[in-house]
Structure formats: C-alpha cells, structure tokens
Design an enzyme around this catalytic site. Structure first.
Site, mmCIF file in Angstrom:
data_model
loop_
_atom_site.group_PDB
_atom_site.id
_atom_site.type_symbol
_atom_site.label_atom_id
_atom_site.label_comp_id
_atom_site.label_asym_id
_atom_site.label_seq_id
_atom_site.Cartn_x
_atom_site.Cartn_y
_atom_site.Cartn_z
ATOM 1 N N GLU A 105 -10.990 6.734 -11.437
ATOM 2 C CA GLU A 105 -11.726 7.431 -12.507
ATOM 3 C C GLU A 105 -11.258 8.888 -12.513
ATOM 4 O O GLU A 105 -10.670 9.359 -11.537
ATOM 5 C CB GLU A 105 -13.232 7.365 -12.238
ATOM 6 C CG GLU A 105 -13.749 5.930 -12.257
ATOM 7 C CD GLU A 105 -15.256 5.828 -12.062
ATOM 8 O OE1 GLU A 105 -15.935 6.885 -11.990
ATOM 9 O OE2 GLU A 105 -15.742 4.689 -12.001
ATOM 10 N N HIS B 115 26.234 10.606 -7.520
ATOM 11 C CA HIS B 115 26.864 10.469 -8.841
ATOM 12 C C HIS B 115 27.284 11.827 -9.409
ATOM 13 O O HIS B 115 27.841 11.887 -10.515
ATOM 14 C CB HIS B 115 25.902 9.815 -9.843
ATOM 15 C CG HIS B 115 25.840 8.315 -9.760
ATOM 16 N ND1 HIS B 115 25.326 7.641 -8.679
ATOM 17 C CD2 HIS B 115 26.221 7.348 -10.651
ATOM 18 C CE1 HIS B 115 25.382 6.331 -8.909
ATOM 19 N NE2 HIS B 115 25.937 6.138 -10.080
ATOM 20 N N GLU C 5 -1.682 3.313 -5.223
ATOM 21 C CA GLU C 5 -2.106 2.392 -4.148
ATOM 22 C C GLU C 5 -2.373 3.169 -2.846
ATOM 23 O O GLU C 5 -2.023 2.739 -1.759
ATOM 24 C CB GLU C 5 -1.002 1.347 -3.947
ATOM 25 C CG GLU C 5 -1.465 -0.047 -3.637
ATOM 26 C CD GLU C 5 -2.259 -0.716 -4.763
ATOM 27 O OE1 GLU C 5 -2.068 -0.393 -5.954
ATOM 28 O OE2 GLU C 5 -3.087 -1.571 -4.410
ATOM 29 N N THR D 74 -2.231 7.497 -1.906
ATOM 30 C CA THR D 74 -1.076 8.410 -1.818
ATOM 31 C C THR D 74 -0.507 8.360 -0.396
ATOM 32 O O THR D 74 -1.190 7.925 0.539
ATOM 33 C CB THR D 74 -1.478 9.870 -2.143
ATOM 34 O OG1 THR D 74 -2.331 10.351 -1.083
ATOM 35 C CG2 THR D 74 -2.178 9.990 -3.493
HETATM 36 C C1 LIG Z 1 1.399 5.289 -13.406
HETATM 37 C C2 LIG Z 1 0.118 5.109 -12.671
HETATM 38 C C3 LIG Z 1 -0.417 3.830 -12.536
HETATM 39 C C4 LIG Z 1 -1.636 3.649 -11.876
HETATM 40 N N1 LIG Z 1 -2.207 2.399 -11.837
HETATM 41 C C5 LIG Z 1 -3.491 2.276 -11.390
HETATM 42 C C6 LIG Z 1 -4.210 1.048 -11.547
HETATM 43 O O1 LIG Z 1 -3.683 0.053 -12.064
HETATM 44 N N2 LIG Z 1 -5.495 0.992 -11.136
HETATM 45 C C7 LIG Z 1 -6.131 2.051 -10.583
HETATM 46 O O2 LIG Z 1 -7.304 1.940 -10.236
HETATM 47 N N3 LIG Z 1 -5.477 3.238 -10.394
HETATM 48 C C8 LIG Z 1 -4.183 3.373 -10.793
HETATM 49 N N4 LIG Z 1 -3.513 4.578 -10.667
HETATM 50 C C9 LIG Z 1 -4.198 5.692 -10.024
HETATM 51 C C10 LIG Z 1 -3.624 6.074 -8.667
HETATM 52 O O3 LIG Z 1 -3.926 5.085 -7.728
HETATM 53 C C11 LIG Z 1 -4.184 7.467 -8.323
HETATM 54 O O4 LIG Z 1 -3.478 8.398 -9.149
HETATM 55 C C12 LIG Z 1 -4.045 7.810 -6.866
HETATM 56 O O5 LIG Z 1 -4.946 7.046 -6.118
HETATM 57 C C13 LIG Z 1 -4.314 9.295 -6.586
HETATM 58 O O6 LIG Z 1 -5.507 9.720 -7.169
HETATM 59 P P1 LIG Z 1 -5.503 11.057 -8.054
HETATM 60 O O7 LIG Z 1 -4.405 10.925 -9.047
HETATM 61 O O8 LIG Z 1 -6.863 11.285 -8.565
HETATM 62 O O9 LIG Z 1 -5.090 12.222 -7.044
HETATM 63 P P2 LIG Z 1 -6.057 13.022 -6.050
HETATM 64 O O10 LIG Z 1 -6.852 12.058 -5.237
HETATM 65 O O11 LIG Z 1 -6.788 14.063 -6.809
HETATM 66 O O12 LIG Z 1 -4.995 13.714 -5.100
HETATM 67 C C14 LIG Z 1 -4.326 14.950 -5.391
HETATM 68 C C15 LIG Z 1 -3.507 15.341 -4.160
HETATM 69 O O13 LIG Z 1 -4.399 15.569 -3.044
HETATM 70 C C16 LIG Z 1 -4.013 14.755 -1.949
HETATM 71 N N5 LIG Z 1 -5.199 14.301 -1.205
HETATM 72 C C17 LIG Z 1 -6.327 13.740 -1.718
HETATM 73 N N6 LIG Z 1 -7.165 13.400 -0.711
HETATM 74 C C18 LIG Z 1 -6.535 13.724 0.442
HETATM 75 C C19 LIG Z 1 -6.864 13.620 1.825
HETATM 76 N N7 LIG Z 1 -8.010 13.054 2.234
HETATM 77 N N8 LIG Z 1 -5.976 14.092 2.739
HETATM 78 C C20 LIG Z 1 -4.794 14.634 2.355
HETATM 79 N N9 LIG Z 1 -4.434 14.770 1.056
HETATM 80 C C21 LIG Z 1 -5.281 14.303 0.123
HETATM 81 C C22 LIG Z 1 -3.291 13.565 -2.563
HETATM 82 O O14 LIG Z 1 -2.435 12.940 -1.629
HETATM 83 C C23 LIG Z 1 -2.545 14.243 -3.714
HETATM 84 O O15 LIG Z 1 -1.357 14.807 -3.226
HETATM 85 C C24 LIG Z 1 -2.282 4.777 -11.289
HETATM 86 C C25 LIG Z 1 -1.713 6.044 -11.405
HETATM 87 C C26 LIG Z 1 -0.557 6.230 -12.111
HETATM 88 C C27 LIG Z 1 -0.020 7.622 -12.271
#
Ligand SMILES: Cc1cc2nc3c(=O)[nH]c(=O)nc-3n(C[C@H](O)[C@H](O)[C@H](O)COP(=O)(O)OP(=O)(O)OC[C@H]3O[C@@H](n4cnc5c(N)ncnc54)[C@H](O)[C@@H]3O)c2cc1C
Length: 388
Positions: free
Chosen positions: A133, A346, A371, A373
C-alpha cells in the site's frame, strides 16, 4: 558453456519434466525473445506471450491434479521461470506472479474454495498478489485496507499499489485487516477477489524503468463486497499465510533474477568474443578475463545454491526461510552487477537500445527491491543467527 551445462545436468529432473523445460526454452527463444524489444518500447501488456505460455499449459504445473493441474517439481518450475525471463523478463514476472498469488490458495484454501478457483488457474487465469500500500511497503504489517464482515459478505475499503498484473488479473489474493480485531498484526486476513464477478477500480498504471510490458497497477476498494466464503482460513490468519507464501515466492524471484543475469552473461561473452580493439578480441585482454572469471563464478554459485533451495523444498524441508532470503539477495545483487558489467563490456554499444544488455540492466534493478528489498533480506538473514 560447459560449466553451466554441467550445473544444469545436476538438476535431477525426471524425463517428462526435462521435456517441459525444453519446450518452454524453445517457445521462449522462438516466440518471446523476438518480441521483447517491441514490448519494452511500447509498454503494452504482452497478451500473445501469455497465450503462448497458456498453450503450453504452464499454469497447470503448480496446480494439483484433482483440480485440473499436472504438477511438477519446484525445481522444474524454477527452470521454466529462468527460461521465460531470459527471453522476456516482463513475461517472466507476469507468469511467476500467478504462482506467487495462487500458491497460498493451493496450500491453505478449503476444498470448496480450491474447487471454485483452481481449475481456472490451471487453464491459464492471471492472478495478482496484493500486499503493498502507499504507506505500507517493507513493513507490510502497516497496511490499512479494511475487511468488515457484513452477514454473508465482506466489505473491503482501502487501496493497493504496485500490483503486478493488477489490471488484468482474474483473481486477486488480497491482504487486509479484519475490522473486528484490534491488534494490528493479529488482524491481518486474506481473501480472494474474483474480478469477473467483482470488477475493481484501477486508479492507474506505473510508467516504469524496466519490465515495461508487465503492468503495475494501483487499485482502489471503496465499499467493495465479496462473499464471506472467499476468506482464506479464518479472520486474523493472514500474517501466517503471508510469511509461508513469501518463503516460496522468494526462490521464484531469485530464479527470475538469475534468468536476467544468465542472459546478460551470454550476451557479454558473445560480444567480447567478436569485438576487436588494438588487434585483439576484447576477451583476450587479461583485465577482462579477471572480470569474466568473477562474474561466471558468482553465476555458477548462485545457480548451485538455487538448486540446493529447490531440493530442500521438493524434499519437504519445512524451514527454508533463511536460504530463501539468501538466494533472493544474492541472485538480485548478481543480476544488477552482471547487467551493469555486460553494458560496460559492450562499451558505447551497451548504452543504446539496439543492444539487449541495455534493457536487461533496466530490468535487473527491480529484483533488488521487490519481494522484500535486499536491505530487508540482509536483516532477516542476520537475525537468523541471533541467539535468544
Ligand atoms: C515493478 C514493481 C512490481 C511490484 N509488484 C508487487 C506486487 O505484485 N504485489 C505487491 O504487493 N507489491 C509489489 N511491489 C511492491 C514492492 O514489493 C515494494 O516496492 C517493496 O516491498 C518496497 O516497499 P516500498 O517501495 O514502499 O519501499 P520502502 O519500504 O519505503 O523502502 C524505502 C527504502 O528504505 C529501506 N528500508 C525500509 N525498511 C527498512 C529496514 N527495516 N531496514 C533497512 N532498510 C529499510 C528499503 O530497503 C528501501 O531502500 C512491486 C513494486 C514494483 C516497483
């Protein structure tokens, strides 16, 4: 590529599963790969790739026989993910998402629910896994979507973002919080939305760096009603199901990342065996050989560890969560490094769209983000060694 052929021969698939992988490889190379550049450019959903996959009956691979499937080993499934992804990463994730979303149904749904949903999945339905979300990414427990029971129905209010296949899926595996349970973690629940019966509002689609032909949707649920009978297990059982399903989808996204890495490696090796500078092939320079040695070794080790994880799963080992995190982390980091180095090898040609490695580098980046980060996986792996 003898090392990689030998590694492949170590994957102990029965003859009929080898034939499945062979036919997936053939269709991937002859049909999917030639279309990949055009799909990357247009960003259109690759329906003819999905149709080709369905003609092979590939969804049936993870559906039990009694619901219309022809199940294979997890190792065979992972090989197919790699083959499809090496040809077209967007199509690879579209297909793998069917598995990610429907595996919890296969493992945890009631008999009546399986009879309702799985035959359609086996025939090629598309599915989405809906967790993320806008304010709940890495910490999925912060989700705010609400499930409110109302007689024979459940009323859904909230929204999901970044949902792969979200605008085209027949089934959504949707996570939310049960309105009558106060504890934020204990309230997480999961249900299936059948989008043919209950159309869902698609608020928008992302314009992405890579995987441009796989759709990534934002979905809105504003008083959406589904039958109570669509709830998996009981109210509050969602977190347990979520963790169990992620354990199996992580090796799957690792296989997807390795499909990208292997494709980039093959492109780079072919190029530096051809291209000459200073009167020698690029591969004859020792500095290049050292780089190639590191990349090939890392790829071989990742492939071998993925086979190890698949063997654990196929032999029924219950706890493989740390291994699943390890291979997701390492395969995704390799995909990024391999594709970046393939562009480097390349030279200027790697930077232009005419060459496949340019697309592969853009496709690779997301593997370190979705899945869980890679930072989160490092944390999970580190925590596994915490002595309580
Ligand atoms: C192309 C694409 C396809 C996707 N497909 C799906 C899907 O099918 N279903 C679904 O549910 N989701 C999906 N996602 C979502 C994806 O799983 C999330 O983007 C991901 O889990 C990260 O969440 P966020 O983007 O809110 O980043 P955030 O959680 O806000 O993270 C931002 C940064 O902070 C870091 N961070 C956060 N928490 C911690 C911690 N505890 N310790 C250290 N670092 C931390 C992260 O590693 C990252 O670098 C998709 C995303 C994309 C871009």
């Amino acid at each position: 590529m003898l090392v990689f052929d030998r590694l492949k021969s170590q994957i102990n698939l029965p003859e009929e599963e080898k034939l499945v992988v062979d036919s997936v490889r053939q269709v991937s190379r002859s049909n999917l790969a030639p279309r990949a550049t055009a799909y990357d450019k247009s960003g259109k959903f690759p329906w003819n790739n999905v149709n080709d996959i369905n003609e092979l009956g590939l969804n049936a691979m993870f559906v039990p026989e009694e619901y219309g499937g022809t199940p294979t080993s997890f190792a065979c499934y992972l090989e197919c993910v790699k083959e499809i992804t090496a040809a077209c990463a967007a199509t690879g994730i579209i297909w793998a998402t069917n598995y990610h979303a429907m595996k919890p149904v296969i493992d945890f749904a009631s008999e009546e629910q399986k009879r309702r949903w799985l035959p359609g999945v086996a025939e090629g339905a598309l599915a989405s896994l809906c967790i993320t979300e806008p304010h709940a990414g890495s910490d999925a427990t912060g989700m705010q979507t609400k499930f409110k029971p109302d007689g024979n129905e459940i009323v859904i209010d909230g929204g999901k973002t970044f949902i792969t296949n979200g605008d085209v899926a027949d089934y959504l595996l949707l996570f939310g919080k049960w309105s009558e349970i106060d504890d934020p973690k204990q309230s997480i629940s999961v249900l299936v939305v059948e989008t043919k019966e209950t159309p869902i509002e698609v608020v928008g689609l992302e314009d992405k760096m890579g995987h441009r032909a796989s759709s990534t949707a934002t979905l809105a649920f504003d008083g959406v009603r589904v039958p109570y009978a669509n709830l998996l297990h009981g109210p509050g059982d969602g977190l347990k199901l979520l963790l169990a399903s992620l354990n199996k989808s992580r090796p799957s996204v690792a296989a997807h990342a390795l499909g990208i890495a292997r494709a980039a490696f093959e492109e780079a090796v072919a190029y530096i065996n051809e291209r000459q500078q200073s009167g020698r092939k690029i591969i004859e320079f020792q500095g290049i050989q050292f780089l190639l040695a590191d990349l090939a070794t890392e790829l071989a080790l990742c492939e071998a560890f993925l086979t190890h994880v698949a063997t654990m799963i196929d032999s029924g080992v219950a706890d493989f969560s740390t291994e699943a995190s390890m291979i997701k982390l390492r395969a995704a980091d390799l995909a990024m490094r391999m594709t970046t180095e393939a562009v480097q090898l390349h030279g200027g040609y790697g930077y232009v769209k005419e060459y496949k490695v340019e697309r592969l580098m853009r496709d690779a980046k997301i593997t370190q983000i979705w899945e869980g980060t890679n930072q989160v996986h490092r944390q999970l792996i580190g925590r596994a060694f915490f002595e309580r």
